[in-house]
Write a protein that holds these residues in place. Structure first.
Motif, PDB file in Angstrom:
ATOM      1  N   VAL A 112      19.316  37.509  24.239  1.00  0.00           N
ATOM      2  CA  VAL A 112      18.139  38.292  23.861  1.00  0.00           C
ATOM      3  C   VAL A 112      16.863  37.522  24.183  1.00  0.00           C
ATOM      4  N   GLY A 113      15.961  38.182  24.919  1.00  0.00           N
ATOM      5  CA  GLY A 113      14.684  37.580  25.257  1.00  0.00           C
ATOM      6  C   GLY A 113      14.696  36.738  26.518  1.00  0.00           C
ATOM      7  N   GLU A 114      15.815  36.732  27.269  1.00  0.00           N
ATOM      8  CA  GLU A 114      15.894  35.866  28.452  1.00  0.00           C
ATOM      9  C   GLU A 114      14.821  36.247  29.475  1.00  0.00           C
ATOM     10  N   ASP A 115      14.397  35.235  30.225  1.00  0.00           N
ATOM     11  CA  ASP A 115      13.245  35.375  31.113  1.00  0.00           C
ATOM     12  C   ASP A 115      13.572  35.965  32.481  1.00  0.00           C
ATOM     13  N   GLN A 116      14.767  35.771  32.979  1.00  0.00           N
ATOM     14  CA  GLN A 116      15.059  36.116  34.366  1.00  0.00           C
ATOM     15  C   GLN A 116      14.981  37.603  34.672  1.00  0.00           C
ATOM     16  N   ARG A 153       6.644  38.851  26.412  1.00  0.00           N
ATOM     17  CA  ARG A 153       6.679  37.393  26.492  1.00  0.00           C
ATOM     18  C   ARG A 153       5.347  36.739  26.153  1.00  0.00           C
ATOM     19  N   SER A 154       4.246  37.475  26.305  1.00  0.00           N
ATOM     20  CA  SER A 154       2.936  36.895  26.004  1.00  0.00           C
ATOM     21  C   SER A 154       2.468  37.203  24.580  1.00  0.00           C
ATOM     22  N   GLU A 155       2.969  38.302  23.997  1.00  0.00           N
ATOM     23  CA  GLU A 155       2.487  38.718  22.683  1.00  0.00           C
ATOM     24  C   GLU A 155       3.482  38.467  21.562  1.00  0.00           C
ATOM     25  N   THR A 156       4.714  38.084  21.911  1.00  0.00           N
ATOM     26  CA  THR A 156       5.714  37.757  20.899  1.00  0.00           C
ATOM     27  C   THR A 156       6.397  36.449  21.298  1.00  0.00           C
ATOM     28  N   ASP A 157       7.239  35.952  20.419  1.00  0.00           N
ATOM     29  CA  ASP A 157       7.997  34.730  20.704  1.00  0.00           C
ATOM     30  C   ASP A 157       9.451  35.037  21.001  1.00  0.00           C
ATOM     31  N   VAL A 158       9.702  36.237  21.569  1.00  0.00           N
ATOM     32  CA  VAL A 158      11.081  36.636  21.804  1.00  0.00           C
ATOM     33  C   VAL A 158      11.790  35.682  22.756  1.00  0.00           C
ATOM     34  N   ASN A 159      11.019  35.005  23.619  1.00  0.00           N
ATOM     35  CA  ASN A 159      11.611  34.022  24.540  1.00  0.00           C
ATOM     36  C   ASN A 159      11.089  32.632  24.224  1.00  0.00           C
ATOM     37  N   ARG A 160      11.016  32.317  22.952  1.00  0.00           N
ATOM     38  CA  ARG A 160      10.353  31.088  22.493  1.00  0.00           C
ATOM     39  C   ARG A 160      10.876  29.827  23.172  1.00  0.00           C
ATOM     40  N   VAL A 161      12.141  29.807  23.585  1.00  0.00           N
ATOM     41  CA  VAL A 161      12.661  28.608  24.232  1.00  0.00           C
ATOM     42  C   VAL A 161      13.005  28.883  25.695  1.00  0.00           C
ATOM     43  N   GLY A 162      12.461  29.990  26.233  1.00  0.00           N
ATOM     44  CA  GLY A 162      12.772  30.311  27.625  1.00  0.00           C
ATOM     45  C   GLY A 162      14.249  30.533  27.825  1.00  0.00           C
ATOM     46  N   ALA A 163      14.880  31.190  26.874  1.00  0.00           N
ATOM     47  CA  ALA A 163      16.333  31.346  26.895  1.00  0.00           C
ATOM     48  C   ALA A 163      16.809  32.089  28.144  1.00  0.00           C
ATOM     49  N   SER A 164      17.939  31.661  28.652  1.00  0.00           N
ATOM     50  CA  SER A 164      18.597  32.339  29.759  1.00  0.00           C
ATOM     51  C   SER A 164      20.071  32.036  29.628  1.00  0.00           C
ATOM     52  N   LEU A 165      20.883  32.687  30.445  1.00  0.00           N
ATOM     53  CA  LEU A 165      22.304  32.371  30.438  1.00  0.00           C
ATOM     54  C   LEU A 165      22.529  30.894  30.746  1.00  0.00           C
ATOM     55  N   VAL A 166      21.697  30.355  31.614  1.00  0.00           N
ATOM     56  CA  VAL A 166      21.833  28.949  31.985  1.00  0.00           C
ATOM     57  C   VAL A 166      21.552  28.045  30.790  1.00  0.00           C
ATOM     58  N   THR A 167      20.406  28.235  30.140  1.00  0.00           N
ATOM     59  CA  THR A 167      20.027  27.344  29.042  1.00  0.00           C
ATOM     60  C   THR A 167      20.991  27.466  27.870  1.00  0.00           C
ATOM     61  N   VAL A 168      21.401  28.704  27.562  1.00  0.00           N
ATOM     62  CA  VAL A 168      22.342  28.885  26.454  1.00  0.00           C
ATOM     63  C   VAL A 168      23.692  28.265  26.800  1.00  0.00           C
ATOM     64  N   GLY A 169      24.149  28.470  28.036  1.00  0.00           N
ATOM     65  CA  GLY A 169      25.417  27.869  28.449  1.00  0.00           C
ATOM     66  C   GLY A 169      25.385  26.357  28.360  1.00  0.00           C
ATOM     67  N   THR A 193      19.762  26.448  37.354  1.00  0.00           N
ATOM     68  CA  THR A 193      20.761  25.552  36.765  1.00  0.00           C
ATOM     69  C   THR A 193      20.502  24.104  37.156  1.00  0.00           C
ATOM     70  N   ALA A 194      20.333  23.870  38.452  1.00  0.00           N
ATOM     71  CA  ALA A 194      20.140  22.499  38.935  1.00  0.00           C
ATOM     72  C   ALA A 194      18.877  21.879  38.355  1.00  0.00           C
ATOM     73  N   LYS A 195      17.807  22.647  38.292  1.00  0.00           N
ATOM     74  CA  LYS A 195      16.545  22.109  37.772  1.00  0.00           C
ATOM     75  C   LYS A 195      16.618  21.892  36.261  1.00  0.00           C
ATOM     76  N   THR A 196      17.338  22.768  35.568  1.00  0.00           N
ATOM     77  CA  THR A 196      17.511  22.579  34.122  1.00  0.00           C
ATOM     78  C   THR A 196      18.358  21.347  33.845  1.00  0.00           C
ATOM     79  N   LEU A 197      19.391  21.140  34.637  1.00  0.00           N
ATOM     80  CA  LEU A 197      20.225  19.945  34.495  1.00  0.00           C
ATOM     81  C   LEU A 197      19.387  18.682  34.682  1.00  0.00           C
ATOM     82  N   ALA A 198      18.541  18.697  35.714  1.00  0.00           N
ATOM     83  CA  ALA A 198      17.693  17.534  35.976  1.00  0.00           C
ATOM     84  C   ALA A 198      16.743  17.278  34.816  1.00  0.00           C
TER      85      ALA A 198
END
Length: 447
Positions: A112-116, A153-169, A193-198
């Motif tokens: 919920v709230g993922e950015d992609q 995304r600009s008026e709420t914090d629904v993506n407060r941590v920039g959640a995505s399948l990658v970050t959650v995984g 994925t690669a940039k998040t890993l780095a």
């Protein structure tokens, strides 16, 4: 006309069905072309992501269009109808608009709230524009959807941590410092994925892709020790990997069970999956798949309520614009009729008062036109304001009746259907149904 959404998602179908039906690459282009050519469809957009395939269409005949789109999905998904059709979901008009806005805001995502999703929706819209399958109706709807995504995304914090399948995984996987990761895929998700890993402290990354050059470009762009290898070298690269993340949906297993030896963690984000689930049977092998990420929620109740308020506002704004557009041809027809009356009366005046010179004729003509314009100004402005309010469509008919505007007037005939807003109701109603069989997409969004 009617706005229609027909699709399939990872949550509406069993994993094996969705994986077989997943659409990637050139198939998206082919599906869009076939949908657009189908009988009853005026405009269309196709969205294909790792967890959904949806067709958005402006249609003349809902039932016929549903059948045609379903047939196209069956052909391009390369799956038997009896396996696909029971899990398709359908939305129309009001509920279709709300569904699309939920998709754009991330409320309908697995995370919920993922950015992609906003970028994926924009890409689908751009493809449809390039292929000329969108017109005024879907252009307005898609612009509204993208605005919903931006506002959420600009008026709420629904993506407060920039959640995505990658970050959650990767959250599930745990600490990464000092480890070596093998990333399958160098597309948008593989890059993320690669940039998040780095960013999370991985020691080294090996990237592979169907196109080696793309893997090399990604490896060169990473701020950690990184190398690129061809797909054929994956079995050997597995020996050094502590973590494998797959974002490469090829339709077959890139990593089979007999390739894997522990200890290693496997994160399969591809659809269809590209890591054999039997690999998890090996000792010291952990497998995390899309099934483990379904309905992951990082948003609060306040976030969800805030996004729903934005969706309601944008729905109301869209309908108001459509109603305002509906009155435009009637106003144009009224002004043309007035101009025709003025021209006839001026011609008659010229025969009755032949002694007027050119300057006097011009002065009379300008005076008459100014009087008519001033008389028409207030009612035309007022009707545009009234039409913008809920239920305002009736004022278009009232304007036509009051001024005896012919229904076949060129301005009205040219606009027939284009500004039809009758399919957007303003009160509660069904608006959606299942194509066949069970679906979870018409339930309230799970948070």
């Amino acid at each position: 006309m009617s706005f229609l959404v027909l699709g399939l998602s990872y949550r509406s179908a069993p994993p094996d069905v969705f994986e077989q039906a997943a659409i990637t690459g050139d198939t998206v282009h082919k599906l869009l072309r076939e949908v657009q050519r189908a009988t009853g469809i005026r405009e269309s957009v196709v969205l294909a992501t790792c967890n959904r395939v949806e067709v958005y269409a402006d249609v003349y005949n809902r039932a016929q269009s549903v059948k045609n789109i379903t047939d196209a999905l069956v052909r391009h998904c390369d799956i038997a109808p009896h396996r696909l059709v029971p899990y398709l979901y359908e939305f129309a008009d009001d509920t279709a608009l709300e569904h699309l806005f939920k998709v754009a805001s991330g409320l309908d995502s697995m995370v919920v709230g993922e950015d992609q999703i906003v970028g994926q929706l924009r890409t689908a819209f751009q493809l449809a524009q390039e292929r000329r399958t969108v017109g005024r109706v879907l252009h307005g709807i898609m612009q509204s959807a993208l605005r919903v995504g931006k506002r959420a995304r600009s008026e709420t914090d629904v993506n407060r941590v920039g959640a995505s399948l990658v970050t959650v995984g990767l959250d599930i996987v745990g600490p990464l410092a000092g480890k070596h990761a093998l990333v399958l895929g160098a597309g948008s998700m593989g890059t993320l994925t690669a940039k998040t890993l780095a960013a999370r402290g991985i020691a080294a990354v090996t990237v592979t892709n169907r196109t080696l050059e793309r893997a090399e470009r990604l490896a060169d762009d990473l701020p950690v020790r990184a190398t690129a290898i061809p797909l054929a070298a994956v079995p050997e690269a597995l020996r050094d990997a502590d973590l494998v993340v797959s974002c490469l949906g090829t339709g077959e297993y890139v990593i089979t069970a007999d390739m894997v030896r522990g200890p290693v963690t496997l994160l399969d984000l591809a659809a269809p999956r590209s890591i054999d689930p039997k690999a998890a049977l090996h000792q010291d092998v952990t497998l995390v798949s899309l099934d483990d990420l379904a309905d992951w929620n990082n948003a609060t109740e306040a976030d969800i309520e805030g996004v729903m308020r934005i969706i309601a506002e944008e729905e109301a704004d869209y309908r108001a614009k459509r109603r305002a557009e509906a009155v435009a041809p009637a106003v144009a027809a009224l002004r043309d009729k007035a101009a025709s009356v003025v021209d006839k009366e001026l011609a008659r005046l010229a025969t009755r008062v032949p002694g007027l010179d050119e300057r006097e004729n011009d002065a009379v003509a300008q005076t008459v036109k100014r009087v008519v314009n001033k008389i028409l100004h207030a009612p035309t402005v007022r009707v545009q304001e009234m039409v913008a309010a809920p239920g305002g469509e009736r004022y278009v008919d009232m304007l036509a009746d009051l001024f005896d505007l012919a229904p076949d007037a060129p301005e009205l005939a040219a606009y027939t259907g284009d500004a039809d807003t009758s399919h957007f109701s303003h009160g509660p109603g069904p608006g959606s149904r299942e194509v066949a069989g069970p679906t979870h997409e018409d339930r309230p969004t799970t948070v």
